[in-house]
Design a protein around this motif. Structure first.
Motif, short mmCIF file in Angstrom:
data_model
loop_
_atom_site.label_atom_id
_atom_site.label_comp_id
_atom_site.label_asym_id
_atom_site.label_seq_id
_atom_site.Cartn_x
_atom_site.Cartn_y
_atom_site.Cartn_z
N VAL A 1 0.84 -1.19 0.00
CA VAL A 1 0.00 0.00 0.00
C VAL A 1 0.88 1.24 0.00
O VAL A 1 1.69 1.44 0.92
CB VAL A 1 -0.94 0.04 1.22
CG1 VAL A 1 -1.80 1.30 1.19
CG2 VAL A 1 -1.81 -1.21 1.28
N LEU A 2 0.75 2.08 -1.03
CA LEU A 2 1.38 3.40 -1.05
C LEU A 2 0.32 4.39 -0.59
O LEU A 2 -0.71 4.57 -1.25
CB LEU A 2 1.87 3.76 -2.45
CG LEU A 2 2.89 2.82 -3.10
CD1 LEU A 2 3.36 3.39 -4.43
CD2 LEU A 2 4.06 2.57 -2.17
N ALA B 1 -5.22 8.54 8.11
CA ALA B 1 -6.32 7.81 8.76
C ALA B 1 -6.18 6.32 8.50
O ALA B 1 -5.72 5.90 7.43
CB ALA B 1 -7.66 8.32 8.24
N LEU B 2 -6.57 5.52 9.48
CA LEU B 2 -6.58 4.05 9.39
C LEU B 2 -5.18 3.45 9.19
O LEU B 2 -5.06 2.27 8.87
CB LEU B 2 -7.51 3.56 8.27
CG LEU B 2 -8.96 4.05 8.30
CD1 LEU B 2 -9.74 3.46 7.12
CD2 LEU B 2 -9.63 3.71 9.61
N LEU B 3 -4.14 4.24 9.38
CA LEU B 3 -2.79 3.73 9.17
C LEU B 3 -2.50 2.56 10.11
O LEU B 3 -1.93 1.54 9.68
CB LEU B 3 -1.76 4.84 9.40
CG LEU B 3 -0.29 4.42 9.27
CD1 LEU B 3 0.01 3.92 7.86
CD2 LEU B 3 0.63 5.59 9.64
N ALA C 1 -1.30 -3.19 10.99
CA ALA C 1 -1.53 -4.37 11.83
C ALA C 1 -1.98 -5.58 11.02
O ALA C 1 -2.02 -6.69 11.56
CB ALA C 1 -2.59 -4.05 12.89
N MET C 2 -2.27 -5.40 9.73
CA MET C 2 -2.72 -6.53 8.92
C MET C 2 -1.53 -7.39 8.53
O MET C 2 -0.58 -6.90 7.91
CB MET C 2 -3.43 -6.04 7.64
CG MET C 2 -4.78 -5.43 7.86
SD MET C 2 -5.53 -4.97 6.26
CE MET C 2 -6.95 -4.04 6.84
N THR D 1 2.21 -4.60 3.37
CA THR D 1 3.32 -3.65 3.52
C THR D 1 2.79 -2.25 3.23
O THR D 1 2.22 -2.01 2.16
CB THR D 1 4.46 -3.97 2.54
OG1 THR D 1 4.92 -5.29 2.78
CG2 THR D 1 5.61 -2.99 2.69
N VAL D 2 2.96 -1.34 4.18
CA VAL D 2 2.44 0.02 4.05
C VAL D 2 3.61 0.99 3.91
O VAL D 2 4.53 0.98 4.74
CB VAL D 2 1.58 0.42 5.25
CG1 VAL D 2 0.94 1.79 5.00
CG2 VAL D 2 0.49 -0.62 5.51
#
Length: 461
Positions: free
Chosen positions: A371-372, A382-384, A389-390, A394-395
């Motif tokens: 996720v970019l 938001a929701l970072l 936590a998933m 990869t964020v």
């Protein structure tokens, strides 16, 4: 930021379902296009077989004939334009609501052009024939043919609606104003319909043309009443929900938790959106499209909304227990479109809601998406925490204004540094229009085929 992601382990491709956007979808789109072309051909036939022999004998006759033809084709395309967004189930299954909305917009420009040509050519043709100045001829037409005053009012309303959708004007209008302006389209169609039968040269003495034209308009009206109003109202009442809580997620972003006895039977998938009408002050007038950020589970559903308009800015004031009607689900921004083993999700602003739900669904299917996350500042992420936590996700936050960074993180070179082999990936993009266009342009420049780029804009207008 300098670390690349090309070493990410390949995703188990056997766990990913075949992409829906394949032969069946393209065949459905071709069928709808063919039906539109066939309809135009039928209208051309109606005109051709009833036009007088000397329809182009003089410039006045030629202009008048073109004006009549453009009016007939425009009348057909108005019905086609309305049918595309009448929520007819077959159309939506064959094409998808996102593409139908795009076609609806494109046809709008054609309809406006044909309406203008219809009026101008009839006036100019009459001017040449009667030797009157244009304004005098225009008034003469209004006085000489039945139902012309109501047709004039309807035509003006059409032009106002069309102009309100122009990008520069639309940007200055609230969704509520745009929505109610567009509802007047139905009134405009009603007002312009009767002059076609009572004054149209190809209908007055042509019973078969009259029958076909009445059937076209009655069929369109029936489809709109059935699938746009009656059935959605019944479904919304049966599936009514209530607001459980409103939770701030970041600066200008809030989540609304909804609950109801039939929430889990709505058939909502990650990436879908619904049209929500909140029975609360400031929300009664319009139904707004919001994507789900958490699919229904344990009797609850969640949407995450950015404050980008009057309606969305009033969501934090919703009281728990407020009644909610929802229509849908809609959209094809879903995980079952993925077919490549490596998935890139690009989110910006309130687009993080559907991207968050999509990431969860992809993980459940065996994928390991990257996720970019584009944001102006850390306060807008938001929701970072949920994404980080998933397991398997990869964020990569891309934080900062372009003026501060000196570049756009979604430009070609920054993306190339992050993911050198991005042309072998598949991308899902959701966010503001400008961000989405930038990301798609960069991915195309990096040789990612268009068919592997799926994009959802946060707009229905």
């Amino acid at each position: 930021m300098n670390e690349t992601l090309s070493a990410t382990a390949p995703l188990p491709q056997t766990h990913l379902r075949p992409r829906v956007r394949g032969g069946a979808s393209r065949a459905g789109a071709r069928t709808v296009r063919a039906a539109l072309v066939l309809g135009v051909i039928v209208v051309l036939g109606m005109w051709w077989f009833t036009v007088p022999n000397g329809f182009a004998a003089t410039p006045a006759d030629a202009l008048t004939s073109i004006g009549e033809l453009s009016g007939m084709v425009g009348g057909f395309l108005v019905c086609a334009q309305v049918l595309l967004i009448a929520r007819v189930p077959w159309f939506e299954r064959a094409v998808g609501l996102d593409k139908l909305v795009s076609w609806h917009r494109s046809l709008g420009a054609s309809v406006l052009f044909l309406i203008v040509v219809h009026v101008l050519f009839l006036v100019f043709g009459g001017e040449l024939l009667d030797k009157n100045p244009p304004w005098t001829e225009f008034v003469s037409i209004l006085q000489s043919y039945p139902d012309m005053i109501t047709a004039l009012v309807g035509t003006i309303a059409f032009l106002v609606v069309g102009l309100s959708s122009a990008r520069l004007i639309r940007a200055k209008l609230s969704y509520e104003v745009w929505y109610w302006l567009h509802l007047t389209t139905y009134v405009s169609i009603f007002l312009t319909f009767f002059h076609q039968l009572s004054g149209g040269a190809h209908f007055v003495s042509q019973p078969w043309n009259r029958v076909l034209w009445i059937a076209l308009y009655l069929g369109t009206a029936s489809a709109v009443l059935t699938w746009r109003f009656i059935l959605p109202t019944l479904d919304a009442w049966r599936g009514r929900m209530r607001v459980a809580a409103v939770v701030p997620e970041g600066e200008g972003v809030n989540s609304v938790w909804l609950t109801g006895p039939r929430v889990e039977s709505l058939g909502v998938r990650a990436g879908n959106f619904l049209l929500f009408r909140f029975l609360s002050w400031g929300h009664l007038g319009t139904a707004h499209p919001y994507s789900v950020s958490a699919v229904p589970a344990d009797g609850y559903l969640r949407i995450t909304v950015g404050e980008i308009g009057d309606h969305s800015s009033r969501l934090p004031a919703l009281k728990p227990g407020s009644l909610v009607f929802a229509e849908g689900p809609f959209g094809r921004f879903t995980a079952d479109r993925a077919s490549r083993p490596r998935i890139l999700l690009i989110a910006g602003g309130a687009g993080i809601g559907p991207i968050r739900a999509l990431a969860e669904d992809l993980v459940r299917r065996g994928a390991r998406p990257v996720v970019l996350y584009r944001a102006r500042s850390p306060r807008h992420l938001a929701l970072l925490g949920e994404l980080q936590a998933m397991p398997g996700v990869t964020v990569v936050p891309l934080v900062g204004r372009r003026s501060e960074l000196g570049y756009d993180p979604l430009d070609v070179e920054p993306l190339r540094r992050l993911i050198p082999d991005v042309h072998d990936w598949e991308a899902f993009i959701c966010g503001p229009e400008g961000m989405g266009e930038r990301a798609e342009t960069s991915l195309r420049a990096l040789r990612m085929p268009k068919r592997f780029i799926h994009r959802e804009e946060l707009s229905m207008s």
